[in-house]
Motif scaffolding. Structure first.
Motif, PDB file in Angstrom:
ATOM      1  N   MET A   1     -63.027 -59.049   6.247  1.00 46.29           N
ATOM      2  CA  MET A   1     -62.917 -58.965   7.691  1.00 46.29           C
ATOM      3  C   MET A   1     -62.328 -60.252   8.266  1.00 46.29           C
ATOM      4  SD  MET A   1     -63.531 -56.839  10.039  1.00 46.29           S
ATOM      5  CE  MET A   1     -63.656 -56.745  11.758  1.00 46.29           C
ATOM      6  N   LYS A   2     -62.830 -61.404   7.791  1.00 44.25           N
ATOM      7  CA  LYS A   2     -62.325 -62.676   8.292  1.00 44.25           C
ATOM      8  C   LYS A   2     -60.860 -62.860   7.917  1.00 44.25           C
ATOM      9  CE  LYS A   2     -66.649 -65.243   8.359  1.00 44.25           C
ATOM     10  NZ  LYS A   2     -67.389 -66.397   7.889  1.00 44.25           N
ATOM     11  N   SER A   3     -60.494 -62.415   6.727  1.00 43.82           N
ATOM     12  CA  SER A   3     -59.114 -62.608   6.296  1.00 43.82           C
ATOM     13  C   SER A   3     -58.154 -61.739   7.115  1.00 43.82           C
ATOM     14  CB  SER A   3     -58.971 -62.320   4.805  1.00 43.82           C
ATOM     15  OG  SER A   3     -59.285 -60.967   4.547  1.00 43.82           O
ATOM     16  N   SER A   4     -58.573 -60.526   7.479  1.00 41.94           N
ATOM     17  CA  SER A   4     -57.698 -59.678   8.283  1.00 41.94           C
ATOM     18  C   SER A   4     -57.551 -60.236   9.698  1.00 41.94           C
ATOM     19  CB  SER A   4     -58.214 -58.231   8.313  1.00 41.94           C
ATOM     20  OG  SER A   4     -59.489 -58.184   8.936  1.00 41.94           O
ATOM     21  N   LEU A   5     -58.607 -60.825  10.232  1.00 40.24           N
ATOM     22  CA  LEU A   5     -58.528 -61.443  11.553  1.00 40.24           C
ATOM     23  C   LEU A   5     -57.603 -62.660  11.504  1.00 40.24           C
ATOM     24  CD1 LEU A   5     -59.489 -61.540  14.480  1.00 40.24           C
ATOM     25  CD2 LEU A   5     -61.401 -62.962  13.718  1.00 40.24           C
ATOM     26  N   ALA A   6     -57.700 -63.449  10.441  1.00 35.67           N
ATOM     27  CA  ALA A   6     -56.822 -64.609  10.285  1.00 35.67           C
ATOM     28  C   ALA A   6     -55.381 -64.146  10.108  1.00 35.67           C
ATOM     29  CB  ALA A   6     -57.274 -65.444   9.088  1.00 35.67           C
ATOM     30  N   LEU A   7     -55.165 -63.047   9.408  1.00 34.47           N
ATOM     31  CA  LEU A   7     -53.826 -62.508   9.212  1.00 34.47           C
ATOM     32  C   LEU A   7     -53.233 -62.038  10.541  1.00 34.47           C
ATOM     33  CD1 LEU A   7     -51.612 -61.730   7.203  1.00 34.47           C
ATOM     34  CD2 LEU A   7     -52.736 -59.511   6.970  1.00 34.47           C
ATOM     35  N   ILE A   8     -54.032 -61.383  11.371  1.00 35.08           N
ATOM     36  CA  ILE A   8     -53.558 -60.897  12.669  1.00 35.08           C
ATOM     37  C   ILE A   8     -53.231 -62.079  13.587  1.00 35.08           C
ATOM     38  CG2 ILE A   8     -54.264 -59.671  14.762  1.00 35.08           C
ATOM     39  CD1 ILE A   8     -55.844 -57.758  12.930  1.00 35.08           C
ATOM     40  N   ILE A   9     -54.082 -63.086  13.593  1.00 37.31           N
ATOM     41  CA  ILE A   9     -53.840 -64.271  14.431  1.00 37.31           C
ATOM     42  C   ILE A   9     -52.608 -65.012  13.934  1.00 37.31           C
ATOM     43  CG2 ILE A   9     -54.752 -66.523  15.097  1.00 37.31           C
ATOM     44  CD1 ILE A   9     -57.534 -65.221  15.169  1.00 37.31           C
TER      45      ILE A   9
END
Length: 55
Positions: A1-9
């Motif tokens: 979840m954290k990695s997908s949020l970092a990817l989107i940002i």
């Protein structure tokens, strides 16, 4: 979840770019400065003949 949020940002930051709208272009070089205009010539008036001495 954290990695997908970092990817989107990260993707949003890359797509935002530098904020400069419009196409990028090289600025035109400055026009060469024209030679400074010489001050207007002052006409030289030859001295009038010396007044004749009256005796």
């Amino acid at each position: 979840m954290k990695s997908s949020l970092a990817l989107i940002i990260g993707a949003a930051a890359l797509l935002a770019g530098c904020g400069q709208p419009g196409p990028l272009f090289m600025p035109k070089p400055p026009q060469s400065a024209a030679a400074p205009a010489a001050p207007p010539a002052i006409p030289v008036i030859p001295p009038s003949s010396p007044p004749s001495s009256q005796q």
